[in-house]
Design a protein around this motif. Sequence first.
Motif, PDB file in Angstrom:
ATOM      1  N   GLN A 115       8.233   5.073  -5.760  1.00 15.02           N
ATOM      2  CA  GLN A 115       6.783   5.343  -6.045  1.00 15.02           C
ATOM      3  C   GLN A 115       6.196   3.920  -6.217  1.00 15.02           C
ATOM      4  OE1 GLN A 115       4.532   8.493  -7.633  1.00 15.02           O
ATOM      5  NE2 GLN A 115       3.686   7.455  -9.070  1.00 15.02           N
ATOM      6  N   ASN A 116       6.848   3.272  -7.144  1.00 13.24           N
ATOM      7  CA  ASN A 116       6.473   1.699  -7.413  1.00 13.24           C
ATOM      8  C   ASN A 116       6.579   0.854  -6.312  1.00 13.24           C
ATOM      9  OD1 ASN A 116       5.724   2.744  -9.941  1.00 13.24           O
ATOM     10  ND2 ASN A 116       7.627   1.818 -11.085  1.00 13.24           N
ATOM     11  N   ALA A 117       7.424   1.009  -5.465  1.00 10.94           N
ATOM     12  CA  ALA A 117       7.492   0.284  -4.319  1.00 10.94           C
ATOM     13  C   ALA A 117       6.401   0.530  -3.287  1.00 10.94           C
ATOM     14  CB  ALA A 117       8.948   0.369  -3.610  1.00 10.94           C
ATOM     15  N   THR A 118       6.384   1.588  -3.141  1.00 11.00           N
ATOM     16  CA  THR A 118       5.077   2.271  -2.234  1.00 11.00           C
ATOM     17  C   THR A 118       3.788   1.855  -2.884  1.00 11.00           C
ATOM     18  OG1 THR A 118       6.356   4.288  -2.080  1.00 11.00           O
ATOM     19  CG2 THR A 118       4.324   4.263  -1.145  1.00 11.00           C
ATOM     20  N   ALA A 119       3.579   1.728  -4.136  1.00 13.09           N
ATOM     21  CA  ALA A 119       2.303   1.303  -4.709  1.00 13.09           C
ATOM     22  C   ALA A 119       2.306  -0.209  -4.789  1.00 13.09           C
ATOM     23  CB  ALA A 119       2.134   1.962  -6.045  1.00 13.09           C
ATOM     24  N   GLY A 120       3.361  -0.870  -4.160  1.00 12.18           N
ATOM     25  CA  GLY A 120       3.139  -2.372  -4.220  1.00 12.18           C
ATOM     26  C   GLY A 120       3.254  -2.693  -5.401  1.00 12.18           C
TER      27      GLY A 120
END
Lengths: 391, 391
Positions: free
Chosen positions: B385-390
């Motif tokens: 999720q953190n990766a997706t949220a950049g």
Amino acid sequence: MPWKFDTLIVGAGFSGLVMAERLTNELGKTCLVVEKRDHIGGNAHDEYSEAGVLIHPYGPHYFRTNSDKIKDYLSRFTEWHEVKYQVSSFTEGRYWSFPVNLKTFEQLIDRDATEEEFIAWLEENKVDIPEPKNSEEVIISQTGWDLYKKFFEGYTLKQWKRHPKDLDASVCGRIPIRTNRDDRYLREEFQALPKHGYRVLFRNLVKACGDKLKILLNTDYREVMNEVEYDHMVFTGSIDEFYDYKHGRLPYRSLKFQFEDYMPDTLKEREAVSGKPGFWQPTLQVNYPNDYDFTRTVELKHATGQATENSTVVREFPDDYAPGKEPYYPIPAEDSAAIYKQYEELAKQEKNVTFCGRLATYRYYNMDQCVGMALKRFEDLAARQNATAGI
Amino acid sequence: MPWKFDTLIVGAGFSGLVMAERLTNELGKTCLVVEKRDHIGGNAHDEYSEAGVLIHPYGPHYFRTNSDKIKDYLSRFTEWHEVKYQVSSFTEGRYWSFPVNLKTFEQLIDRDATEEEFIAWLEENKVDIPEPKNSEEVIISQTGWDLYKKFFEGYTLKQWKRHPKDLDASVCGRIPIRTNRDDRYLREEFQALPKHGYRVLFRNLVKACGDKLKILLNTDYREVMNEVEYDHMVFTGSIDEFYDYKHGRLPYRSLKFQFEDYMPDTLKEREAVSGKPGFWQPTLQVNYPNDYDFTRTVELKHATGQATENSTVVREFPDDYAPGKEPYYPIPAEDSAAIYKQYEELAKQEKNVTFCGRLATYRYYNMDQCVGMALKRFEDLAARQNATAGI
């Protein structure tokens, strides 16, 4: 497409689960029961204390009934353990036989007595009120002022935060007054606890529904009512909440409980008080009409007969109701009845909502009465369906 | 509009509820947990027998762990009651100290012995297998044929309906073999039961989730997955069921349980066998490797230390798995691993499903390992999720 059920049932207590069982099994309806708490069974849910003793965490639930129909119905889901619910009242530094009976009179006059003597004493003391209109009148018309002051006035004030004069006659009228030595707390013919606990009774009710019943815990019905589709709602919550308090808030009394676990050492020391090994107090329930902030202490082991060396006592403190607290008791009185009547009028106009249970009909009902109401409401629904189907 | 959740969690056992707690509290996700049974807790659910004795109705759940992380996490939801899980093995008409240790050796040679003697005996008897490849080899390479035949071969055959030769080394390798007098059943550093039972642990997990968590009981996930919307699914059920058995059915072992309540009278008579008042058998668990249809009898009171005069013994009968029965044990063996591998390949391709737990990953895992897997899977999700949220 939203999820579709025939019936949305709000509340997983006696009323909700009995309705669910009837609707699934008799009419083949699919039901979703929505429950705020994380368990089924409502206030009748039982559980084990940290000392391993079965208790009623939401206050004592003494099952009793005069109805064969209700008993037979529930007997499909539980065996029974017959119980003599025994209560005493602690005041003026001693435990009194309660409810008022010949033994109480003997304690009062400090000697043996006959039933005739007690009847004569009551005749002399009681206040002549042909039609008692409130809880004070219902007691003084039977016992006179002395016993009323000893056992009823203070207890009622503490429990209801209302004077007995301002409560329906039915409240104190629930308690029998007897001139013989019968000291049973309750009048009903059949008095018993579910043999393996209310938990097992409720699980059996659920099992009986099979896969037509889904149970959604930890959920307020308002969170789900717009998310699923249903033809009919059975509402067992507070009726004033259902109508967004548009006619004002109905009054309730709330409760706080304090749980005390006692181990064999302490119980040994308490034998002088309890009169038998393994118990903390002499009877299942002790009332404290005139002392302390709590109204009663309940030691359920007296009733369950559980074979354990420990014992757990639940101390019950009446509490003002406020949003967020549990609305344990509807208050049977003229002013609250007047508010309820307005809600009842609204309820009558609902085609697709059935109001059922203690909170939805604002009645100070016992468990058997709640079951009876649910069975009756179900029959009404079934009749309506048959009428619609043209049968 | 269908009802919308961030995450649909299938199964309310350790894996599902730990995931729910993490997702709601750490990521603020709304979760719907769907559970087939009418209670939460999965197989770790505990309950009271009709005699009022705490039991594990789905087989004994001896919590243990070497992981501080897992222990610390669970300690937020329960206190602990530290336990020495003690087992004996009944064969040739007597109770043997088990798992194999110096005391077992002394029973075998019928006299006191030293650790050195036992080591020498083992050296002489054990079969030299540098890399044991199955459950037979893992034992005979440590103890030789005699102790293997006495305690392992028959038990394994009964439990798994497979010869130890056809089971991974890990199955019998779970059981320690010791040359000193240490007779603890398990190796892990921390061995304890939740102080107030698993029920309370699970209720506290649920309470910790607050109103972001809804729990739907009595419901198959297939009944709900098309009725609600969700972004992600956490699946803790059987992975072959999830994929409609397209690569064939994974094998499981099932169990049947027989519950026996014993009252003080009978327990008095059993003192000669149990060696202490109030108990039916000498140890928490007795294995029956070579006699009877059941594999073991468990008397949980040995571990809980519950203060009760009664005792309940659970007799465990291995059972062939078939649809409709409970898939208690994935079978750790090459052939089943080959089938699972095919499902695992499918699972890897799922973007929106996390497979978690004993059944979803087809592993013979202990509770702490399931909790550890859930914590790890959560961390993976959070990282994604953190990766997706950049971030």
